[in-house]
Design a protein around this motif. Structure first.
Motif, short mmCIF file in Angstrom:
data_model
loop_
_atom_site.label_atom_id
_atom_site.label_comp_id
_atom_site.label_asym_id
_atom_site.label_seq_id
_atom_site.Cartn_x
_atom_site.Cartn_y
_atom_site.Cartn_z
N HIS A 68 0.84 -1.20 0.00
CA HIS A 68 0.00 0.00 0.00
C HIS A 68 0.88 1.25 0.00
CE1 HIS A 68 -3.78 -2.14 1.87
NE2 HIS A 68 -3.37 -2.67 0.74
N PRO A 69 0.80 2.09 -1.02
CA PRO A 69 1.67 3.26 -1.11
C PRO A 69 1.42 4.31 -0.03
CG PRO A 69 0.00 3.30 -2.85
CD PRO A 69 -0.07 1.94 -2.21
N GLN A 70 0.26 4.28 0.64
CA GLN A 70 -0.01 5.30 1.66
C GLN A 70 0.94 5.19 2.85
OE1 GLN A 70 -2.22 2.90 0.76
NE2 GLN A 70 -3.57 2.31 2.45
N TYR A 71 1.66 4.08 2.96
CA TYR A 71 2.64 3.94 4.04
C TYR A 71 4.03 4.42 3.64
CZ TYR A 71 -0.93 1.16 6.36
OH TYR A 71 -2.10 0.74 6.96
N GLY A 72 4.10 5.10 2.50
CA GLY A 72 5.39 5.61 2.06
C GLY A 72 6.36 4.51 1.70
#
Length: 291
Positions: A68-72
């Motif tokens: 998940h890209p939202q976790y950087g």
């Protein structure tokens, strides 16, 4: 694996500890902590406590990805939400040979093997909170201190000592890609490690052939995740000699560590065997890391 990691040791990215054991292969799950693999796990826990909060227990053929890209694209960013847990448990996706009979040195792992099972396996591997978890009955699970549990990523299901969890989440924030390699690689592995590492896990070519029969789905998400993590600078070397410095520990813990190290040195066999196999210019650096 010595030849594979020697340059990483010299670069400070890997700390290498040479251990030997006369312990026979185990025959029952409850014997795992006293077997060779279990003792290595226990050593990892002992060395990490007081220095690190988390420790990931995965194998050489497994790669952990942030999906998940939202976790950087950062594993620590995911773990930050679970500091109350005994461990974070992550399902794995089994990757087959993709029809590759024999892999050349130019064929990278991620770009070569792109066919996997349609869904994640029920097997999990863990990232343990070293203060709340310890070795359990196999390499896939932990025992926990009172009040702590393992938490499965994807639905936050809590579990105690278990190696498999049914109904893997469809879209978890992290996954482990478990690579079988080429047909030649998994055939050689079956011959060399038929009894597994500890004696409990058997390996045979038929097991891998069965995997290949079902690993027919395109599996490119791992490549995408790896590229994103690399671009985000998610891979960092360890700090210089992180386990050598006792100054930040309470006096009683520092003394316990000193005594523990003395015991290890007294029973460690041929602890400089690695440095003898490194190039001459690397020997001094390797010895410092083996202290």
């Amino acid at each position: 694996m010595l030849e594979e990691i020697s340059d990483y040791v010299v670069a400070g990215k890997v700390q290498y500890l040479y251990l030997t054991s006369e312990v026979p292969r185990i025959s029952q799950p409850e014997e795992f902590p006293g077997g060779f693999q279990g003792r290595v796990f226990g050593e990892c826990f002992e060395q990490a406590r007081g220095y690190y909060k988390w420790m990931m227990f995965t194998d050489l053929d497994e790669v952990m990805y942030v999906m998940h890209p939202q976790y950087g694209n950062s594993i620590p960013a995911v773990l930050k939400q679970y500091e109350h847990a005994g461990a974070v448990l992550v399902h794995r996706r089994d990757v087959g040979s993709s029809g590759v009979q024999e892999r050349t040195s130019e064929q990278g792992l991620l770009s070569t093997f792109i066919k996997c099972m349609g869904r994640a396996s029920e097997h999990v591997k863990g990232i343990a909170r070293v203060d709340y978890a310890t070795v359990s009955f196999n390499a896939h699970c932990f025992d926990y201190t009172e009040g702590r549990t393992g938490i499965r990523l994807g639905d936050n299901r809590t579990v105690t000592r278990t190696a498999t969890i049914p109904d893997p989440p469809v879209d978890p924030p992290m996954l482990i890609y478990h690579y079988a390699g080429s047909v030649a690689e998994y055939t050689a592995r079956s011959l060399k490690q038929a009894g597994g590492v500890s004696g409990m896990t058997k390996k045979d070519a038929g097991m891998y052939s069965k995997l290949d029969a079902f690993a027919v789905h395109d599996c490119l998400a791992g490549q995408v995740a790896h590229a994103a993590m690399t671009a985000a600078g998610a891979y960092h070397p360890l700090p210089d000699h992180p386990c050598d410095d006792l100054s930040g520990l309470p006096p009683h813990e520092a003394e316990r560590r000193r005594q523990l190290r003395k015991g290890r040195r007294a029973h460690r066999h041929d602890r400089f065997s690695m440095s003898r196999r490194l190039s001459n210019e690397a020997k001094s650096a390797a010895r410092r890391m083996l202290r």
